[in-house]
Design a protein around this motif. Structure first.
Motif, PDB file in Angstrom:
ATOM      1  N   LEU A 254       0.840  -1.194   0.000  1.00 43.26           N
ATOM      2  CA  LEU A 254       0.000   0.000   0.000  1.00 43.26           C
ATOM      3  C   LEU A 254       0.875   1.244   0.000  1.00 43.26           C
ATOM      4  N   LYS A 255       0.455   2.219  -0.774  1.00 47.10           N
ATOM      5  CA  LYS A 255       1.260   3.442  -0.878  1.00 47.10           C
ATOM      6  C   LYS A 255       0.360   4.666  -0.780  1.00 47.10           C
ATOM      7  N   LEU A 256       0.907   5.721  -0.186  1.00 49.52           N
ATOM      8  CA  LEU A 256       0.202   6.998  -0.223  1.00 49.52           C
ATOM      9  C   LEU A 256       0.187   7.476  -1.669  1.00 49.52           C
ATOM     10  N   PRO A 257      -0.940   7.989  -2.139  1.00 52.07           N
ATOM     11  CA  PRO A 257      -0.959   8.492  -3.509  1.00 52.07           C
ATOM     12  C   PRO A 257      -0.050   9.718  -3.640  1.00 52.07           C
ATOM     13  N   LYS A 258       0.457   9.948  -4.840  1.00 53.86           N
ATOM     14  CA  LYS A 258       1.241  11.165  -5.080  1.00 53.86           C
ATOM     15  C   LYS A 258       0.302  12.360  -4.953  1.00 53.86           C
ATOM     16  N   PRO A 259       0.797  13.484  -4.401  1.00 57.59           N
ATOM     17  CA  PRO A 259      -0.062  14.672  -4.341  1.00 57.59           C
ATOM     18  C   PRO A 259      -0.485  15.055  -5.756  1.00 57.59           C
ATOM     19  N   HIS A 260      -1.754  15.501  -5.896  1.00 57.16           N
ATOM     20  CA  HIS A 260      -2.191  15.882  -7.237  1.00 57.16           C
ATOM     21  C   HIS A 260      -2.056  17.387  -7.453  1.00 57.16           C
ATOM     22  N   VAL A 261      -1.229  18.008  -6.612  1.00 59.90           N
ATOM     23  CA  VAL A 261      -0.933  19.443  -6.799  1.00 59.90           C
ATOM     24  C   VAL A 261       0.583  19.606  -6.790  1.00 59.90           C
ATOM     25  N   ASP A 262       1.040  20.779  -7.209  1.00 53.90           N
ATOM     26  CA  ASP A 262       2.466  21.116  -7.150  1.00 53.90           C
ATOM     27  C   ASP A 262       2.740  21.637  -5.733  1.00 53.90           C
ATOM     28  N   ILE A 263       3.402  20.804  -4.906  1.00 52.42           N
ATOM     29  CA  ILE A 263       3.558  21.141  -3.488  1.00 52.42           C
ATOM     30  C   ILE A 263       4.358  22.438  -3.298  1.00 52.42           C
ATOM     31  N   ALA A 264       5.390  22.652  -4.138  1.00 52.27           N
ATOM     32  CA  ALA A 264       6.199  23.877  -4.017  1.00 52.27           C
ATOM     33  C   ALA A 264       5.326  25.110  -4.289  1.00 52.27           C
ATOM     34  N   ALA A 265       4.471  24.999  -5.317  1.00 55.52           N
ATOM     35  CA  ALA A 265       3.592  26.126  -5.655  1.00 55.52           C
ATOM     36  C   ALA A 265       2.591  26.367  -4.515  1.00 55.52           C
ATOM     37  N   MET A 266       2.083  25.285  -3.935  1.00 62.68           N
ATOM     38  CA  MET A 266       1.121  25.425  -2.845  1.00 62.68           C
ATOM     39  C   MET A 266       1.787  26.027  -1.610  1.00 62.68           C
ATOM     40  N   ARG A 267       3.062  25.688  -1.444  1.00 64.94           N
ATOM     41  CA  ARG A 267       3.783  26.248  -0.299  1.00 64.94           C
ATOM     42  C   ARG A 267       3.945  27.774  -0.470  1.00 64.94           C
ATOM     43  N   ARG A 268       4.203  28.193  -1.706  1.00 69.98           N
ATOM     44  CA  ARG A 268       4.332  29.640  -1.951  1.00 69.98           C
ATOM     45  C   ARG A 268       2.999  30.338  -1.670  1.00 69.98           C
ATOM     46  N   LYS A 269       1.903  29.710  -2.092  1.00 67.00           N
ATOM     47  CA  LYS A 269       0.575  30.299  -1.837  1.00 67.00           C
ATOM     48  C   LYS A 269       0.320  30.402  -0.333  1.00 67.00           C
ATOM     49  N   TYR A 270       0.756  29.351   0.377  1.00 64.09           N
ATOM     50  CA  TYR A 270       0.587  29.367   1.822  1.00 64.09           C
ATOM     51  C   TYR A 270       1.315  30.562   2.432  1.00 64.09           C
ATOM     52  N   HIS A 271       2.559  30.799   1.987  1.00 66.40           N
ATOM     53  CA  HIS A 271       3.349  31.889   2.567  1.00 66.40           C
ATOM     54  C   HIS A 271       2.718  33.248   2.286  1.00 66.40           C
ATOM     55  N   VAL A 272       2.175  33.397   1.099  1.00 65.52           N
ATOM     56  CA  VAL A 272       1.482  34.655   0.779  1.00 65.52           C
ATOM     57  C   VAL A 272       0.309  34.844   1.748  1.00 65.52           C
ATOM     58  N   ALA A 273      -0.485  33.751   1.921  1.00 63.94           N
ATOM     59  CA  ALA A 273      -1.650  33.837   2.816  1.00 63.94           C
ATOM     60  C   ALA A 273      -1.222  34.100   4.254  1.00 63.94           C
ATOM     61  N   ALA A 274      -0.123  33.461   4.672  1.00 64.54           N
ATOM     62  CA  ALA A 274       0.345  33.620   6.055  1.00 64.54           C
ATOM     63  C   ALA A 274       0.826  35.045   6.293  1.00 64.54           C
ATOM     64  N   THR A 275       1.480  35.614   5.296  1.00 65.41           N
ATOM     65  CA  THR A 275       1.951  37.000   5.418  1.00 65.41           C
ATOM     66  C   THR A 275       0.757  37.943   5.542  1.00 65.41           C
ATOM     67  N   GLU A 276      -0.248  37.740   4.675  1.00 68.16           N
ATOM     68  CA  GLU A 276      -1.459  38.571   4.726  1.00 68.16           C
ATOM     69  C   GLU A 276      -2.151  38.456   6.079  1.00 68.16           C
ATOM     70  N   GLN A 277      -2.205  37.204   6.568  1.00 66.45           N
ATOM     71  CA  GLN A 277      -2.870  36.964   7.856  1.00 66.45           C
ATOM     72  C   GLN A 277      -2.172  37.725   8.974  1.00 66.45           C
ATOM     73  N   ALA A 278      -0.827  37.710   8.919  1.00 67.13           N
ATOM     74  CA  ALA A 278      -0.040  38.358   9.968  1.00 67.13           C
ATOM     75  C   ALA A 278      -0.220  39.876   9.938  1.00 67.13           C
ATOM     76  N   GLU A 279      -0.483  40.402   8.733  1.00 63.71           N
ATOM     77  CA  GLU A 279      -0.602  41.858   8.591  1.00 63.71           C
ATOM     78  C   GLU A 279      -1.991  42.363   8.948  1.00 63.71           C
ATOM     79  N   ARG A 280      -2.932  41.468   9.167  1.00 65.38           N
ATOM     80  CA  ARG A 280      -4.309  41.904   9.464  1.00 65.38           C
ATOM     81  C   ARG A 280      -4.436  42.589  10.811  1.00 65.38           C
TER      82      ARG A 280
END
Ligand code: AMP
Ligand code: MG
Length: 280
Positions: A254-280
């Motif tokens: 049994l194997k975990l499926p490969k992510p169906h998204v680009d994890i590096a791209a999602m990480r960048r989106k996360y950082h943008v959101a986290a920065t915005e959240q911190a500035e609120r």
């Protein structure tokens, strides 16, 4: 000890239940000493069930059969309670309903077979149709005797569709059954389990043994093996079954499926959101 090797019924092997000690506990001296091993197997089962669900390509079917008070409900309660209910289910097979009885004997089993990613536990099963049905002569021998081959074909089909099948016969002695019947009488919390037919069925013990032996001889295969589990001691039963299930799932690759998204791209989106959240 590898309980898969020890308790499996080899394909085409003769089964003589009287030669198998229902009180066997192997090298384990007591329940207390076996607890860590049982807990470790159950934890492995839980982890592997999550993986099976995530993987989504295979499934597991566990068949539990026994004489009355053999411990089928106990196995479900003790071994499957830690699993994620998403992807796990238990199906109890009672006397066929009118709709079920109007179909072929495998119809109701097939409807409940596990889908990809799922574990299904059959508490009784399609085997009742060569057990109770044979013992009580509910259909003639010309009908039930053809069912072994049909069951084998059915299980082969499920296997080819990605289902692993494990079948357990919980082996208890008549004396142990009587003690459990007594415990039910004495415990108001368990009196509901007492059935009108308990003693009539008990009187047919030898007929059931013959039916079980033939069923296991004729339907134990490499891909859908029967295991005879010494079950007088509930803890040993739980130990053996949990080890067999966990070891089997371990081998399912049994194997975990490969992510169906680009994890590096999602990480960048996360950082943008986290920065915005911190500035609120
Ligand atoms: P229990 O598991 O104690 O709730 O009892 C269920 C009852 O249904 C048992 O007596 C089984 O033998 C009976 N049963 C299950 N499947 C069949 C079947 N195909 N035909 C007749 N009786 C059945
Ligand atoms: Mg019962």
């Amino acid at each position: 000890m590898d309980y898969r090797k020890q308790f499996v019924i080899a394909p085409d092997a003769k089964v003589r239940l009287e030669k198998i000690d229902p009180a066997y506990t192997g090298t384990h001296e007591s329940h207390a000493k076996a607890i860590p091993a049982i807990q470790a197997h159950v934890a492995r089962m839980d982890t592997l069930q999550n993986l099976l669900y995530a993987d989504g390509n295979q499934s597991l079917l566990v068949v539990l059969q026994a004489l009355d008070a053999g411990g089928k409900d106990g196995v479900v309660r003790h071994l499957f309670s830690g699993m994620n209910p998403q992807g796990t289910s238990v199906v109890g097979f009672k006397q066929p309903s009118q709709v079920e009885a109007a179909h072929d004997f495998l119809w109701r089993a097939h409807r409940h077979a596990p889908g990809k990613g799922e574990i299904v536990i059959f508490n009784r099963s399609h085997y009742e149709d060569v057990l109770v049905v044979r013992v009580h002569k509910l259909v003639p021998p010309s009908v039930w005797s053809k069912r072994y081959a049909l069951i084998k074909d059915f299980e082969t089909m499920l296997t080819q569709n990605g289902t692993r099948i494990l079948k357990f016969y919980l082996h208890i002695s008549p004396k142990e059954q009587l003690e459990r019947f007594k415990a039910r009488l004495d415990d108001p919390g368990r009196q509901w389990k007492i059935s009108e037919s308990d003693y009539a069925e008990r009187a047919l013990w030898a007929d059931y043994v013959a039916a079980f032996e033939e069923a296991m001889e004729r339907t134990s295969t490499q891909h859908a093996p029967w295991y005879v589990i010494p079950s007088n001691h509930k803890w040993f039963r739980n130990l053996a079954i949990s080890q067999i299930i966990a070891d089997t799932m371990d081998e399912m690759d049994l194997k975990l499926p490969k992510p169906h998204v680009d994890i590096a791209a999602m990480r960048r989106k996360y950082h943008v959101a986290a920065t915005e959240q911190a500035e609120r």
